[in-house]
Motif scaffolding. Structure first.
Motif, PDB file in Angstrom:
ATOM      1  N   VAL A   3       3.788  -6.454   8.737  1.00  0.00           N
ATOM      2  CA  VAL A   3       3.246  -5.574   9.773  1.00  0.00           C
ATOM      3  C   VAL A   3       2.771  -4.276   9.118  1.00  0.00           C
ATOM      4  O   VAL A   3       3.531  -3.653   8.375  1.00  0.00           O
ATOM      5  CB  VAL A   3       4.321  -5.271  10.844  1.00  0.00           C
ATOM      6  CG1 VAL A   3       3.772  -4.340  11.911  1.00  0.00           C
ATOM      7  CG2 VAL A   3       4.835  -6.570  11.449  1.00  0.00           C
ATOM      8  N   PRO A   4       1.527  -3.882   9.353  1.00  0.00           N
ATOM      9  CA  PRO A   4       1.045  -2.611   8.795  1.00  0.00           C
ATOM     10  C   PRO A   4       1.511  -1.441   9.648  1.00  0.00           C
ATOM     11  O   PRO A   4       2.006  -1.627  10.758  1.00  0.00           O
ATOM     12  CB  PRO A   4      -0.480  -2.764   8.866  1.00  0.00           C
ATOM     13  CG  PRO A   4      -0.710  -3.654  10.045  1.00  0.00           C
ATOM     14  CD  PRO A   4       0.486  -4.585  10.123  1.00  0.00           C
ATOM     15  N   ASP A   5       1.341  -0.240   9.131  1.00  0.00           N
ATOM     16  CA  ASP A   5       1.593   0.947   9.953  1.00  0.00           C
ATOM     17  C   ASP A   5       0.592   0.963  11.098  1.00  0.00           C
ATOM     18  O   ASP A   5      -0.530   0.465  10.963  1.00  0.00           O
ATOM     19  CB  ASP A   5       1.416   2.215   9.093  1.00  0.00           C
ATOM     20  CG  ASP A   5       2.579   2.402   8.129  1.00  0.00           C
ATOM     21  OD1 ASP A   5       3.672   1.881   8.412  1.00  0.00           O
ATOM     22  OD2 ASP A   5       2.381   3.056   7.091  1.00  0.00           O
ATOM     23  N   GLY A   6       0.998   1.515  12.227  1.00  0.00           N
ATOM     24  CA  GLY A   6       0.059   1.740  13.320  1.00  0.00           C
ATOM     25  C   GLY A   6       0.146   0.751  14.468  1.00  0.00           C
ATOM     26  O   GLY A   6      -0.171   1.097  15.599  1.00  0.00           O
ATOM     27  N   GLN A  94       7.192  -4.554  -2.062  1.00  0.00           N
ATOM     28  CA  GLN A  94       5.836  -4.797  -1.557  1.00  0.00           C
ATOM     29  C   GLN A  94       5.279  -3.581  -0.836  1.00  0.00           C
ATOM     30  O   GLN A  94       4.111  -3.222  -1.009  1.00  0.00           O
ATOM     31  CB  GLN A  94       5.844  -6.006  -0.614  1.00  0.00           C
ATOM     32  CG  GLN A  94       6.031  -7.319  -1.347  1.00  0.00           C
ATOM     33  CD  GLN A  94       6.295  -8.466  -0.399  1.00  0.00           C
ATOM     34  OE1 GLN A  94       6.838  -8.269   0.681  1.00  0.00           O
ATOM     35  NE2 GLN A  94       5.920  -9.666  -0.814  1.00  0.00           N
ATOM     36  N   ALA A  95       6.105  -2.946  -0.013  1.00  0.00           N
ATOM     37  CA  ALA A  95       5.621  -1.811   0.787  1.00  0.00           C
ATOM     38  C   ALA A  95       5.367  -0.591  -0.089  1.00  0.00           C
ATOM     39  O   ALA A  95       4.358   0.090   0.068  1.00  0.00           O
ATOM     40  CB  ALA A  95       6.620  -1.477   1.888  1.00  0.00           C
ATOM     41  N   ASP A 100       1.749  -3.368   0.756  1.00  0.00           N
ATOM     42  CA  ASP A 100       1.707  -4.602   1.552  1.00  0.00           C
ATOM     43  C   ASP A 100       2.783  -4.471   2.633  1.00  0.00           C
ATOM     44  O   ASP A 100       3.972  -4.553   2.349  1.00  0.00           O
ATOM     45  CB  ASP A 100       1.977  -5.805   0.642  1.00  0.00           C
ATOM     46  CG  ASP A 100       1.788  -7.122   1.377  1.00  0.00           C
ATOM     47  OD1 ASP A 100       1.225  -7.117   2.481  1.00  0.00           O
ATOM     48  OD2 ASP A 100       2.192  -8.166   0.822  1.00  0.00           O
ATOM     49  N   GLY A 101       2.365  -4.254   3.873  1.00  0.00           N
ATOM     50  CA  GLY A 101       3.302  -3.894   4.932  1.00  0.00           C
ATOM     51  C   GLY A 101       3.451  -2.377   4.925  1.00  0.00           C
ATOM     52  O   GLY A 101       3.521  -1.772   3.859  1.00  0.00           O
TER      53      GLY A 101
ATOM     54  N   PRO B  56      -1.014   3.022  -7.573  1.00  0.00           N
ATOM     55  CA  PRO B  56      -1.863   2.381  -8.599  1.00  0.00           C
ATOM     56  C   PRO B  56      -1.806   0.849  -8.537  1.00  0.00           C
ATOM     57  O   PRO B  56      -2.597   0.190  -9.207  1.00  0.00           O
ATOM     58  CB  PRO B  56      -1.288   2.910  -9.920  1.00  0.00           C
ATOM     59  CG  PRO B  56       0.034   3.499  -9.586  1.00  0.00           C
ATOM     60  CD  PRO B  56       0.006   3.900  -8.146  1.00  0.00           C
ATOM     61  N   LEU B  57      -0.892   0.312  -7.737  1.00  0.00           N
ATOM     62  CA  LEU B  57      -0.793  -1.147  -7.619  1.00  0.00           C
ATOM     63  C   LEU B  57      -1.173  -1.627  -6.217  1.00  0.00           C
ATOM     64  O   LEU B  57      -0.973  -2.800  -5.887  1.00  0.00           O
ATOM     65  CB  LEU B  57       0.647  -1.603  -7.924  1.00  0.00           C
ATOM     66  CG  LEU B  57       1.133  -1.423  -9.360  1.00  0.00           C
ATOM     67  CD1 LEU B  57       2.634  -1.637  -9.450  1.00  0.00           C
ATOM     68  CD2 LEU B  57       0.414  -2.379 -10.286  1.00  0.00           C
ATOM     69  N   ALA B  58      -1.735  -0.738  -5.400  1.00  0.00           N
ATOM     70  CA  ALA B  58      -2.023  -1.086  -4.012  1.00  0.00           C
ATOM     71  C   ALA B  58      -2.858  -2.358  -3.915  1.00  0.00           C
ATOM     72  O   ALA B  58      -3.764  -2.586  -4.733  1.00  0.00           O
ATOM     73  CB  ALA B  58      -2.735   0.076  -3.331  1.00  0.00           C
TER      74      ALA B  58
END
Lengths: 235, 122
Positions: A3-6, A94-95, A100-101, B56-58
């Motif tokens: 789930v992304p922010d927002g 990940q976040a 990611d998320g 930098p890893l986004a």
């Protein structure tokens, strides 16, 4: 599923953050019972492996993809409490490193993939293992069913959160149908990957699989020939 | 740690590095189930950039590395290494020590004991 922010408003994100923090706190205590000299390194490997496999999005048709969540795989490999911690570490990495998320959605993602997916997968696994004969196939079947149900379940819990705190004004029934439908398909991939990886580990190191502990005979601990008549009904 | 366990762990880490470092290039780049549903149902636009979007890893790419295969592969390898270190460190700190009598002095044990003690204190 990240789930992304927002998507969710602040109060809902705070609430899932509290749920996630409480879950991790309980898991930190529970995992102590699951981890020993032998299984602790395996747990680190399991988290790293889930991170890697989560990068492997597979196509699900209609221009959509899905990836393993790993709730069933981790819970059966290393135990449910340790699985919560493994999933949490993966989601934090990940976040924070890979965006990611979302960051404010981290609690939501830990709740969905670290708590809901693990709990449902492990619950279904335990139930099936109890009902089915005591075989390796039953362990794989239980893990596969657990993996399958965990994905649409987590998707529907997201819809529930969206109903409470979604910022967009859209039809909830339609969101539930779309999310549930596509995640049923992704759940099939989840089950396939879970069963494939688990059967590989069971083939080489069944002794390392938490969810297969009941397959190990007492004879493995104290080798003594011709003791069990094998007719005993005791479980 | 027994030689058998070490072999299994090394093989597992190599496999994870291979999947993240090489295999991920071949992963589907279509939107995932949630992104797709959000677009279909008309709430995709409510997504906001994460505060970590400048990392930098986004998005699983190393900034400054133009070759997408190399960039994604490196990002995957870093991710596996960091996850392994964090999760491995955490679970090693939480594990039950073989406190049984006559566990002929494992040097790793003595050195690691203070970790859970500190852990409990907070």
């Amino acid at each position: 599923m990240h789930v992304p922010d927002g998507f969710l408003d602040a109060p809902t994100s705070v609430a899932t953050g509290l749920v996630a923090a409480g879950t991790v706190a309980v898991a930190l205590r529970g995992a102590r019972r699951e981890l020993d000299e032998r299984t602790a390194p395996l747990a680190g490997l399991t988290a790293a492996f889930v991170f890697a496999v989560q990068m492997m999005n597979f196509p699900v048709g209609a221009g959509t993809s899905g990836h393993l969540i790993g709730g069933a795989l981790t819970a059966v490999l290393v135990g449910p409490w340790t699985a919560v911690l493994c999933m949490t570490v993966v989601l934090v990495v990940q976040a924070v490193l890979f965006a990611d998320g979302g960051l404010t959605a981290l609690g939501t993602n830990i709740t969905l993939m670290g708590l809901v997916a693990v709990a449902l997968a492990y619950g279904a696994f335990r139930l099936l293992v109890r009902l089915l004969p005591r075989t390796r196939t039953a362990v794989l079947a239980g893990a596969g069913v657990g993996a399958f149900v965990s994905v649409p379940a987590a998707a529907l819990v997201f819809v529930g959160l969206f109903a409470v705190g979604g910022v967009a004004d859209v039809s909830l029934g339609a969101v539930a149908a779309t999310m549930g439908g596509i995640h049923l398909l992704i759940g099939l991939g989840e089950a396939a990957i879970t069963v494939a990886v688990l059967s590989a580990v069971l083939a080489v190191r069944p002794d390392l699989v938490h969810g297969a502990a009941h397959l190990r005979r007492p004879a493995d601990l104290a080798p003594r020939p011709l003791t069990a008549p094998a007719a005993g009904g005791a479980r | 740690m027994s030689r058998r366990n070490r072999g299994f762990l090394v093989a597992g880490v190599l496999l994870a590095l291979l999947v993240a470092g090489v295999g991920s290039y071949y992963a589907s780049s279509s939107p995932d189930g949630l992104e797709w549903s959000a677009e279909e149902e008309g709430f995709g636009h409510t997504a906001e950039d994460s505060a970590a979007a400048d990392s930098p890893l986004a998005d699983y790419a190393v900034s400054g590395v133009d070759d997408s295969r190399l960039s994604g592969g490196l990002a995957g390898v870093v991710g596996v290494a960091v996850t392994l270190a964090l999760a491995g460190g955490l679970t090693l700190a939480l594990r039950r020590r073989s406190g049984a009598p006559a566990s002929a002095g494992d040097p790793g044990d003595a050195g690691a004991t203070p970790v859970p003690a500190a852990d409990r204190a907070c």
